[in-house]
Design a protein around this motif. Structure first.
Motif, PDB file in Angstrom:
ATOM      1  N   ILE A 162       0.648  -1.175   0.150  1.00 56.13           N
ATOM      2  CA  ILE A 162      -0.204   0.281  -0.116  1.00 56.13           C
ATOM      3  C   ILE A 162       0.828   0.855   0.227  1.00 56.13           C
ATOM      4  CG2 ILE A 162      -1.706   1.375   1.216  1.00 56.13           C
ATOM      5  CD1 ILE A 162      -2.843  -1.467   2.367  1.00 56.13           C
ATOM      6  N   LYS A 163       1.857   1.245   0.759  1.00 58.95           N
ATOM      7  CA  LYS A 163       2.663   2.135   0.471  1.00 58.95           C
ATOM      8  C   LYS A 163       4.512   2.019   0.096  1.00 58.95           C
ATOM      9  CE  LYS A 163       1.018   5.936   3.330  1.00 58.95           C
ATOM     10  NZ  LYS A 163       1.252   7.430   2.792  1.00 58.95           N
ATOM     11  N   ALA A 164       4.712   2.871  -0.114  1.00 55.73           N
ATOM     12  CA  ALA A 164       6.617   2.634  -0.669  1.00 55.73           C
ATOM     13  C   ALA A 164       7.132   3.708  -0.842  1.00 55.73           C
ATOM     14  CB  ALA A 164       6.280   2.418  -2.309  1.00 55.73           C
ATOM     15  N   HIS A 165       7.903   4.558  -0.189  1.00 49.95           N
ATOM     16  CA  HIS A 165       9.120   5.500  -0.340  1.00 49.95           C
ATOM     17  C   HIS A 165      10.152   5.441  -0.762  1.00 49.95           C
ATOM     18  CE1 HIS A 165       6.659   6.031   3.689  1.00 49.95           C
ATOM     19  NE2 HIS A 165       7.004   5.103   3.391  1.00 49.95           N
ATOM     20  N   LEU A 166      10.326   6.603  -1.262  1.00 51.04           N
ATOM     21  CA  LEU A 166      12.128   6.998  -2.628  1.00 51.04           C
ATOM     22  C   LEU A 166      13.139   7.679  -1.489  1.00 51.04           C
ATOM     23  CD1 LEU A 166      12.906   7.056  -5.196  1.00 51.04           C
ATOM     24  CD2 LEU A 166      12.393   9.049  -5.775  1.00 51.04           C
ATOM     25  N   TYR A 167      14.302   6.656  -1.673  1.00 49.54           N
ATOM     26  CA  TYR A 167      14.918   7.185  -0.795  1.00 49.54           C
ATOM     27  C   TYR A 167      16.434   7.016  -1.804  1.00 49.54           C
ATOM     28  CZ  TYR A 167      18.739   8.002   2.781  1.00 49.54           C
ATOM     29  OH  TYR A 167      20.109   7.615   4.029  1.00 49.54           O
ATOM     30  N   HIS A 168      17.406   7.584  -1.807  1.00 46.23           N
ATOM     31  CA  HIS A 168      18.682   7.749  -2.901  1.00 46.23           C
ATOM     32  C   HIS A 168      18.793   6.709  -3.772  1.00 46.23           C
ATOM     33  CE1 HIS A 168      22.066   9.022   0.953  1.00 46.23           C
ATOM     34  NE2 HIS A 168      20.788  10.161   0.536  1.00 46.23           N
ATOM     35  N   ASN A 169      17.602   7.050  -4.930  1.00 38.55           N
ATOM     36  CA  ASN A 169      17.056   6.731  -6.078  1.00 38.55           C
ATOM     37  C   ASN A 169      16.298   5.092  -6.089  1.00 38.55           C
ATOM     38  OD1 ASN A 169      16.646   6.760  -9.061  1.00 38.55           O
ATOM     39  ND2 ASN A 169      18.047   5.699  -8.900  1.00 38.55           N
ATOM     40  N   CYS A 170      16.238   4.514  -4.423  1.00 32.52           N
ATOM     41  CA  CYS A 170      15.969   2.979  -4.095  1.00 32.52           C
ATOM     42  C   CYS A 170      13.451   3.467  -4.128  1.00 32.52           C
ATOM     43  CB  CYS A 170      16.324   2.296  -2.876  1.00 32.52           C
ATOM     44  SG  CYS A 170      17.989   2.038  -3.650  1.00 32.52           S
ATOM     45  N   ILE A 171      13.429   1.893  -4.536  1.00 28.48           N
ATOM     46  CA  ILE A 171      12.079   2.596  -3.511  1.00 28.48           C
ATOM     47  C   ILE A 171      11.987   1.216  -3.157  1.00 28.48           C
ATOM     48  CG2 ILE A 171       9.785   2.071  -3.943  1.00 28.48           C
ATOM     49  CD1 ILE A 171      10.220   3.947  -6.929  1.00 28.48           C
ATOM     50  N   TYR A 172      11.093   1.679  -1.186  1.00 29.92           N
ATOM     51  CA  TYR A 172      10.902   0.724  -0.379  1.00 29.92           C
ATOM     52  C   TYR A 172      10.008   0.404  -0.240  1.00 29.92           C
ATOM     53  CZ  TYR A 172      15.932   1.674   0.751  1.00 29.92           C
ATOM     54  OH  TYR A 172      17.598   1.390   0.978  1.00 29.92           O
ATOM     55  N   MET A 173       9.845  -0.703  -0.916  1.00 34.16           N
ATOM     56  CA  MET A 173       8.125  -1.103  -0.698  1.00 34.16           C
ATOM     57  C   MET A 173       7.482  -1.946   0.209  1.00 34.16           C
ATOM     58  SD  MET A 173       7.753  -2.563  -4.827  1.00 34.16           S
ATOM     59  CE  MET A 173       9.649  -3.501  -4.286  1.00 34.16           C
ATOM     60  N   VAL A 174       7.201  -1.342   1.643  1.00 29.51           N
ATOM     61  CA  VAL A 174       6.280  -1.991   2.413  1.00 29.51           C
ATOM     62  C   VAL A 174       5.208  -2.624   2.238  1.00 29.51           C
ATOM     63  CG1 VAL A 174       5.738  -0.419   5.145  1.00 29.51           C
ATOM     64  CG2 VAL A 174       7.100   0.761   3.348  1.00 29.51           C
ATOM     65  N   PRO A 175       5.203  -3.770   2.890  1.00 26.30           N
ATOM     66  CA  PRO A 175       4.156  -5.445   2.424  1.00 26.30           C
ATOM     67  C   PRO A 175       3.057  -4.752   3.544  1.00 26.30           C
ATOM     68  CG  PRO A 175       6.115  -6.206   4.006  1.00 26.30           C
ATOM     69  CD  PRO A 175       6.698  -3.949   3.306  1.00 26.30           C
ATOM     70  N   PHE A 176       1.882  -5.138   2.709  1.00 28.63           N
ATOM     71  CA  PHE A 176       0.927  -5.653   3.622  1.00 28.63           C
ATOM     72  C   PHE A 176       0.800  -6.567   3.658  1.00 28.63           C
ATOM     73  CE2 PHE A 176      -3.990  -6.162   3.012  1.00 28.63           C
ATOM     74  CZ  PHE A 176      -4.465  -5.252   4.595  1.00 28.63           C
ATOM     75  N   SER A 177       0.849  -7.717   2.743  1.00 25.77           N
ATOM     76  CA  SER A 177       0.452  -8.734   2.526  1.00 25.77           C
ATOM     77  C   SER A 177       1.335  -9.583   1.816  1.00 25.77           C
ATOM     78  CB  SER A 177      -1.256  -9.608   1.880  1.00 25.77           C
ATOM     79  OG  SER A 177      -2.274  -8.944   2.953  1.00 25.77           O
TER      80      SER A 177
END
Length: 837
Positions: free
Chosen positions: A523-538
């Protein structure tokens, strides 16, 4: 021609002769002449009886009878020698008898053909199509006597007792010779094979066949009991069917293909014959003669003909809503020149009376409403093939096997949704949006339940729309988040199969596969230093996408650790994650913990926040201060990371309503954090100075739980929250979708977002495809794609029938109309092999 049991009796009689021969040799060695003569008399009598039986079934002049006559002459000559006392060479006597015995045995086994007796036991004539093509193959076999014996069944009363008995024997097609069940004596006839399509015995809640015809009892009277399902499947086997009585007592179970073996327990799989379904034979081989169509139908039919199927399962699951759905469909045909054939399940009224009696008055009103359809035909006939053959398309539920009969014919299939009971003006309907990326003055957003990436200008106009390759067209929330990195947009999957990367310069897509499948990924993801961190829901791990290399790394450490801390299995994090500097904070959906991860080092710590039974569905955080909204309950928790202070924020406004998961997401303007409701009835704000809650004064003119009309059916009061600047928050309310900008001065600006069907990047023919595991080729009803639009599609005459037939060919063997013949031949082969004829 002999019956199998007669041939077995003949072979058993021959074996008795061989036993007698050995005894004759033994008694000759002992000199017991009287005993030898008595044994020879018995051999003579047995041979004569055998010869008579063979002549009665095979006629005169058979090789076997000639050999038996030779045998009788040999026995007579030996008897005379014994009588004269000149029988001395027991070895030569035995060899002479044994030589002729072997010739007789081989002749009976080789030369005498077996006449098979096959019995078919349908109980409802509407389900006869599941047996008919097998019966036809047996009936055409000159060595088989095939009997169709319709068996009686009872309605079941609400208390489970047996009600009225029914015998539909008189309703079968004229070309099917029917034998009354009272005149066929199983104990005497002992048929070689029995075919059934009723798997339930006593387990059905609606009907029950006569107990004599329960599988346990039938097995006593036949060598091979064969179960053929009365329904067809599109690729799924129902787990509920694998423990019914037929699994224990049937010798063989016919399935559509090898794929279905996984749905049966291991000890049953050896019984499976993956040969297809005769139901498909019936519809593929049927040729509709004009005289089979009722005269009243001919007088009613006009335009395209649509077949409406209503099932038992729909009514049992959805009750009143299912009947309202029927009425809604009837209304769509009130002012058309099209014909609607309505075919309720044959047991629908019985089921309503037995299991949902309170629905009977409403169902009667639905039947009355159908009489107002100008070109409506109510089909209560036992044979559905007539209606199927004259229909151009199917409308109905996905749970009925009727849908697959249209599927194999290549006719368009429209799967209804129970919750849709009104038509909407799509030209005036706003788009559903769950996430967006603001690029300059434009907004890029994937449509909520359509495969479409939209470029929306500041006036809400959809300037461009792009279909995303490799994903379903409708019905799923494909993406939970969209982020910009350089000139590319990264669409992060929720229900989509893969990450979609859109290049805003070339206007093209690239797909990045993910290791683990499934719905509800992120549901959420965050961009940091040209990398995307995808926070899991399921999703089973935290995923990191390198935007330069497009490689994905997977980190399972956190989720493995959190399993022991969560009070139950389920989602990891909902809208509860924020990025502050290089620290990623993730609030747990099912526990009172926040995971803090250093994105530079990859190290993380887990901190407990609040009471033991707290858990969090959303979170805001800046400058070491956080507000967390409860997943269960209405609690708001303030957390100061620097001081360690944790306290509950209290003091809701008097008009506030909300009991659990009150808030969807949060965003800050100035010194206040705006709280947008999930189930709550108002937009609130919290002062970061005083932690006091107040109502946002912007007046929308409606409660947040209200919806403009049935088109806007989301259970979530807000679908998206994005901070645009220090003075503006972009949102989407579920009241009528579109976009709403909240300004710091507490005014709002509504921006409609509309995409007409004509401007979609794909057309309705592209909506057809696999609709879940059990439907190889169909289209599903949505708020956008209505019954009216499907009617229009059928009239366009563009349906890809070849493609549909090809897809159905993947889920059923012998889809060329030969299934019944293959089943019969295989059962005969196995009967011969097991009996060693």
């Amino acid at each position: 021609m002999m019956r199998r049991m007669q041939k077995e009796q003949a072979i058993d009689g021959i074996k008795l002769l061989e036993q007698a021969h050995r005894e004759i040799k033994k008694q000759m060695e002992k000199g017991k002449t009287e005993i030898v003569m008595d044994l020879l008399r018995q051999c003579q009598e047995t041979a004569i009886e055998l010869g008579q039986m063979i002549e009665e079934t095979e006629g005169e002049g058979t090789v076997s009878v000639g050999l038996l006559e030779d045998y009788c002459e040999l026995v007579y000559q030996i008897y005379l020698k014994a009588q004269r006392g000149s029988l001395s060479n027991q070895y030569q006597t035995y060899r002479n008898l044994h030589r002729l015995y072997l010739q007789i045995e081989n002749s009976i086994k080789r030369d005498i053909r077996i006449r098979i007796e096959a019995v078919f036991l349908p109980y409802k004539v509407s389900m006869w199509d599941s047996l008919e093509s097998v019966w036809k193959a047996a009936d055409e076999d000159e060595s088989c006597d095939a009997y169709v014996v319709p068996i009686p069944y009872y309605d079941k009363n609400p208390d489970g007792s047996l009600g009225d008995m029914h015998d539909e024997g008189k309703d079968y097609p004229s070309y099917v010779p029917v034998t009354d069940y009272r005149s066929y004596d199983f104990a005497i006839r002992r048929p070689d094979m029995v075919f059934i399509h009723n798997p339930y015995d006593y387990c059905n809640h609606v009907t029950c066949v006569h107990p004599f015809f329960f599988t346990e009892n039938l097995k006593k009277y036949t060598d091979l009991l064969v179960y053929i399902p009365y329904f067809a499947s599109g690729g799924i086997g129902a787990i509920s069917y694998r423990d019914l009585p037929y699994c224990h007592y049937a010798d063989y179970i016919v399935t559509q293909s090898e794929w279905y073996s996984q749905f049966f327990q291991k000890n049953v799989r050896k019984k499976l014959l993956p040969l297809g379904t005769p139901k498909f034979d019936r519809i593929l081989n049927s040729h509709l003669e004009d005289d089979r169509i009722p005269l009243k139908w001919k007088q009613t039919i006009t335009g395209k003909v649509f077949f409406l199927n209503t099932s038992i399962k729909g009514v049992l699951q959805h009750g009143e809503q299912a009947i309202k759905k029927m009425i809604y469909i009837f209304e769509n045909f009130m002012n058309t020149e099209s014909t609607l054939i309505w075919r309720p399940h044959p047991l629908l009224e019985t089921t309503i009376t037995s299991m949902r009696p309170h629905l009977r008055p409403l169902y009667e009103r639905a039947k009355q409403k159908f009489t107002e359809v100008p070109h409506g035909i109510l089909d209560l006939s036992p044979d559905a093939s007539i209606a199927i053959n004259i229909s151009d398309a199917y409308i109905g539920e996905r749970t009925s096997s009727m849908v697959h009969l249209f599927g194999v014919l290549g006719k368009p299939v429209f799967l209804t949704k129970m919750k849709i009971t009104e038509n909407y003006d799509y030209e005036q309907a706003n788009m559903e949006i769950f996430c967006c990326a603001v690029v300059g003055e434009d907004i890029w957003a994937p449509a909520g339940d359509r495969n479409c990436l939209m470029k929306i200008n500041k006036f809400g106009e959809v300037e461009e729309a792009y279909q995303i390759p490799g994903e379903e067209k409708q019905g799923k929330i494909l993406y939970g988040e969209i982020l910009q990195a350089g000139h590319k947009l990264y669409l992060i999957p929720f229900d989509a199969e893969a990450i979609a990367v859109f290049d805003m310069e070339t206007m093209s897509f690239e797909k990045i596969a993910l290791r683990y499948p499934g719905n509800g990924k992120f549901i959420k993801a965050h961009l940091y230093h040209n990398c995307i961190y995808m926070v899991p829901f399921s999703y089973p791990c935290l995923a990191r996408l390198d935007c330069s290399s497009h490689k994905v790394e997977y980190d399972k450490r956190i989720l493995e650790e959190m399993k022991g801390l969560q009070k139950e299995e389920g989602g990891f994090s909902y809208n509860g994650s924020v990025l502050i500097g290089n620290q990623l904070y993730m609030a747990m959906y099912l526990s009172n913990h926040v995971v803090i991860m250093d994105l530079e080092t990859g190290n993380y710590e887990v901190q407990q926040i609040g009471e033991e039974d707290d858990n969090y569905s959303c979170m805001w955080g800046e400058d070491g201060k956080f507000i967390l909204g409860s997943n269960e309950g209405r609690k708001l928790t303030f957390w100061n990371q620097e001081t360690g202070e944790i306290k509950e924020i209290t003091g809701y406004p008097d008009q506030w309503k909300g009991d659990t998961r009150c808030f969807y997401d949060m965003a800050r303007m100035g010194d206040e954090v705006y709280l947008f409701p999930y189930t709550g009835n108002k937009v609130l704000k919290v002062s970061l100075n005083s932690l006091k809650i107040s109502e946002v004064s912007a007046n929308s003119g409606h409660e947040e739980s209200d919806r403009k009309n049935g088109y806007y059916s989301s259970p979530i009061n807000y679908l998206m929250v994005r901070k645009l600047s220090e003075d503006r928050i972009l949102t989407q309310s579920a009241y009528e979708y579109g976009l709403t900008i909240f300004h710091r001065n507490e005014t709002t600006e509504n921006i409609p977002v509309r995409l007409s069907w004509e401007n979609m990047p794909y057309h309705d023919e592209e909506l057809f495809g696999r609709q879940g595991d059990n439907l190889p080729w169909a289209v599903s009803e949505t708020k956008l794609y209505s019954v009216k639009m499907f009617i229009r599609y059928v009239y366009r005459g563009i349906h890809d029938r070849k493609r549909q037939k090809k897809e159905y060919g993947k889920i059923s063997n012998n889809l060329d109309g030969s299934c019944g013949k293959k089943i019969y031949e295989e059962i005969v082969k196995r009967l011969e092999r097991e009996k060693k004829w």
